[in-house]
Scaffold this motif. Structure first.
Motif, PDB file in Angstrom:
ATOM      1  N   CYS A  49      -0.855  -3.810   5.422  1.00  0.00           N
ATOM      2  CA  CYS A  49      -1.264  -3.388   4.079  1.00  0.00           C
ATOM      3  C   CYS A  49      -1.003  -1.903   3.869  1.00  0.00           C
ATOM      4  CB  CYS A  49      -2.734  -3.720   3.847  1.00  0.00           C
ATOM      5  SG  CYS A  49      -3.086  -5.492   3.890  1.00  0.00           S
ATOM      6  N   TYR A  50      -1.284  -1.088   4.879  1.00  0.00           N
ATOM      7  CA  TYR A  50      -0.981   0.340   4.778  1.00  0.00           C
ATOM      8  C   TYR A  50       0.513   0.564   4.584  1.00  0.00           C
ATOM      9  CZ  TYR A  50      -5.559   2.195   6.301  1.00  0.00           C
ATOM     10  OH  TYR A  50      -6.872   2.551   6.384  1.00  0.00           O
ATOM     11  N   ALA A  51       1.328  -0.182   5.322  1.00  0.00           N
ATOM     12  CA  ALA A  51       2.778   0.012   5.273  1.00  0.00           C
ATOM     13  C   ALA A  51       3.338  -0.241   3.879  1.00  0.00           C
ATOM     14  CB  ALA A  51       3.464  -0.907   6.282  1.00  0.00           C
ATOM     15  N   PHE A  52       2.729  -1.157   3.138  1.00  0.00           N
ATOM     16  CA  PHE A  52       3.213  -1.467   1.796  1.00  0.00           C
ATOM     17  C   PHE A  52       2.388  -0.777   0.712  1.00  0.00           C
ATOM     18  CE2 PHE A  52       4.919  -5.009   4.273  1.00  0.00           C
ATOM     19  CZ  PHE A  52       6.246  -4.926   3.889  1.00  0.00           C
ATOM     20  N   GLY A  53       1.564   0.177   1.098  1.00  0.00           N
ATOM     21  CA  GLY A  53       0.796   0.952   0.131  1.00  0.00           C
ATOM     22  C   GLY A  53      -0.350   0.183  -0.510  1.00  0.00           C
ATOM     23  N   LEU A  95      -4.994 -11.123   3.775  1.00  0.00           N
ATOM     24  CA  LEU A  95      -4.474 -10.091   2.880  1.00  0.00           C
ATOM     25  C   LEU A  95      -3.124  -9.552   3.345  1.00  0.00           C
ATOM     26  CD1 LEU A  95      -7.762  -8.189   1.986  1.00  0.00           C
ATOM     27  CD2 LEU A  95      -6.514  -9.880   0.618  1.00  0.00           C
ATOM     28  N   ALA A  96      -2.929  -9.445   4.649  1.00  0.00           N
ATOM     29  CA  ALA A  96      -1.634  -8.994   5.168  1.00  0.00           C
ATOM     30  C   ALA A  96      -0.552 -10.012   4.850  1.00  0.00           C
ATOM     31  CB  ALA A  96      -1.711  -8.748   6.668  1.00  0.00           C
ATOM     32  N   ARG A  97      -0.871 -11.280   5.006  1.00  0.00           N
ATOM     33  CA  ARG A  97       0.095 -12.334   4.683  1.00  0.00           C
ATOM     34  C   ARG A  97       0.445 -12.296   3.200  1.00  0.00           C
ATOM     35  NH1 ARG A  97       2.076 -17.017   6.977  1.00  0.00           N
ATOM     36  NH2 ARG A  97       2.562 -18.668   5.490  1.00  0.00           N
ATOM     37  N   ARG A  98      -0.559 -12.135   2.372  1.00  0.00           N
ATOM     38  CA  ARG A  98      -0.327 -12.051   0.919  1.00  0.00           C
ATOM     39  C   ARG A  98       0.536 -10.835   0.590  1.00  0.00           C
ATOM     40  NH1 ARG A  98      -5.618 -12.722  -2.244  1.00  0.00           N
ATOM     41  NH2 ARG A  98      -5.404 -14.758  -1.269  1.00  0.00           N
ATOM     42  N   THR A  99       0.279  -9.717   1.260  1.00  0.00           N
ATOM     43  CA  THR A  99       1.066  -8.507   1.037  1.00  0.00           C
ATOM     44  C   THR A  99       2.523  -8.737   1.416  1.00  0.00           C
ATOM     45  OG1 THR A  99      -0.872  -7.111   1.411  1.00  0.00           O
ATOM     46  CG2 THR A  99       1.275  -6.068   1.661  1.00  0.00           C
ATOM     47  N   GLN A 100       2.756  -9.385   2.553  1.00  0.00           N
ATOM     48  CA  GLN A 100       4.129  -9.660   2.980  1.00  0.00           C
ATOM     49  C   GLN A 100       4.829 -10.614   2.018  1.00  0.00           C
ATOM     50  OE1 GLN A 100       3.437 -10.930   7.059  1.00  0.00           O
ATOM     51  NE2 GLN A 100       4.459  -9.077   7.784  1.00  0.00           N
ATOM     52  N   GLN A 101       4.126 -11.617   1.540  1.00  0.00           N
ATOM     53  CA  GLN A 101       4.726 -12.553   0.590  1.00  0.00           C
ATOM     54  C   GLN A 101       5.098 -11.841  -0.705  1.00  0.00           C
ATOM     55  OE1 GLN A 101       1.701 -15.573   0.392  1.00  0.00           O
ATOM     56  NE2 GLN A 101       2.630 -16.796   2.020  1.00  0.00           N
ATOM     57  N   GLU A 102       4.231 -10.981  -1.186  1.00  0.00           N
ATOM     58  CA  GLU A 102       4.524 -10.231  -2.405  1.00  0.00           C
ATOM     59  C   GLU A 102       5.711  -9.300  -2.204  1.00  0.00           C
ATOM     60  OE1 GLU A 102       0.869  -8.323  -3.461  1.00  0.00           O
ATOM     61  OE2 GLU A 102      -0.079 -10.218  -4.043  1.00  0.00           O
ATOM     62  N   ALA A 103       5.827  -8.719  -1.013  1.00  0.00           N
ATOM     63  CA  ALA A 103       6.951  -7.823  -0.723  1.00  0.00           C
ATOM     64  C   ALA A 103       8.267  -8.592  -0.715  1.00  0.00           C
ATOM     65  CB  ALA A 103       6.735  -7.126   0.612  1.00  0.00           C
ATOM     66  N   ARG A 104       8.248  -9.822  -0.214  1.00  0.00           N
ATOM     67  CA  ARG A 104       9.469 -10.633  -0.221  1.00  0.00           C
ATOM     68  C   ARG A 104       9.885 -11.009  -1.628  1.00  0.00           C
ATOM     69  NH1 ARG A 104       6.904 -13.978   3.812  1.00  0.00           N
ATOM     70  NH2 ARG A 104       7.215 -12.951   5.788  1.00  0.00           N
ATOM     71  N   GLU A 105       8.901 -11.254  -2.490  1.00  0.00           N
ATOM     72  CA  GLU A 105       9.181 -11.645  -3.868  1.00  0.00           C
ATOM     73  C   GLU A 105       9.596 -10.460  -4.732  1.00  0.00           C
ATOM     74  OE1 GLU A 105       5.586 -13.544  -5.066  1.00  0.00           O
ATOM     75  OE2 GLU A 105       5.842 -15.200  -3.660  1.00  0.00           O
ATOM     76  N   SER A 106       9.142  -9.273  -4.379  1.00  0.00           N
ATOM     77  CA  SER A 106       9.445  -8.068  -5.155  1.00  0.00           C
ATOM     78  C   SER A 106      10.022  -7.011  -4.218  1.00  0.00           C
ATOM     79  CB  SER A 106       8.169  -7.543  -5.815  1.00  0.00           C
ATOM     80  OG  SER A 106       8.431  -6.327  -6.467  1.00  0.00           O
ATOM     81  N   PRO A 107      11.360  -6.930  -4.116  1.00  0.00           N
ATOM     82  CA  PRO A 107      11.976  -5.970  -3.193  1.00  0.00           C
ATOM     83  C   PRO A 107      11.580  -4.518  -3.456  1.00  0.00           C
ATOM     84  CG  PRO A 107      13.588  -7.552  -3.990  1.00  0.00           C
ATOM     85  CD  PRO A 107      12.330  -7.779  -4.765  1.00  0.00           C
TER      86      PRO A 107
END
Length: 108
Positions: free
Chosen positions: A32-36, A86-98
């Motif tokens: 989560c920190y890594a993706f802000g 929450l980390a999984r959700r963050t990673q999924q959102e990152a894949r959907e939104s480059p």
């Protein structure tokens, strides 16, 4: 341990297990920190705090010091579960939104 503290030795495994779970939750919080997404770290730690405030007094009242010690891994397991979700959700959102793959503040 010294003689006056030997009775606490039975509590140590419970407390150690709790802190092992807490350490594992930090791995997921780093995502989560890594993706802000620092608000998600807040939620993870807030769940741990609320569960601690709710469970520890009940466990301590019902089972004494052993109950309070047993509440430690339960509370940190809750934190670990929330952090993982929450980390999984963050990673999924990152894949959907480059755009999320770029570090926050890296681009003006």
């Amino acid at each position: 341990l010294g003689a006056p503290y030997r009775h606490a030795a039975s509590l140590m495994p419970w407390i150690a297990a709790g802190y092992a779970l807490r350490s594992a939750s930090y791995v997921f919080e780093r995502v989560c920190y890594a993706f802000g997404q620092t608000q998600r770290v807040l939620y993870s730690q807030l769940f741990a705090a609320v569960s601690t405030l709710a469970l520890t007094p009940v466990a301590a009242y019902g089972w004494g010091l052993m109950g309070a010690a047993a509440a430690v891994p339960v509370c940190f397991a809750i934190q670990l579960t929330v952090a993982a979700v929450l980390a999984r959700r963050t990673q999924q959102e990152a894949r959907e939104s480059p755009a999320l793959l770029i570090a926050p503040g890296a681009v003006s």
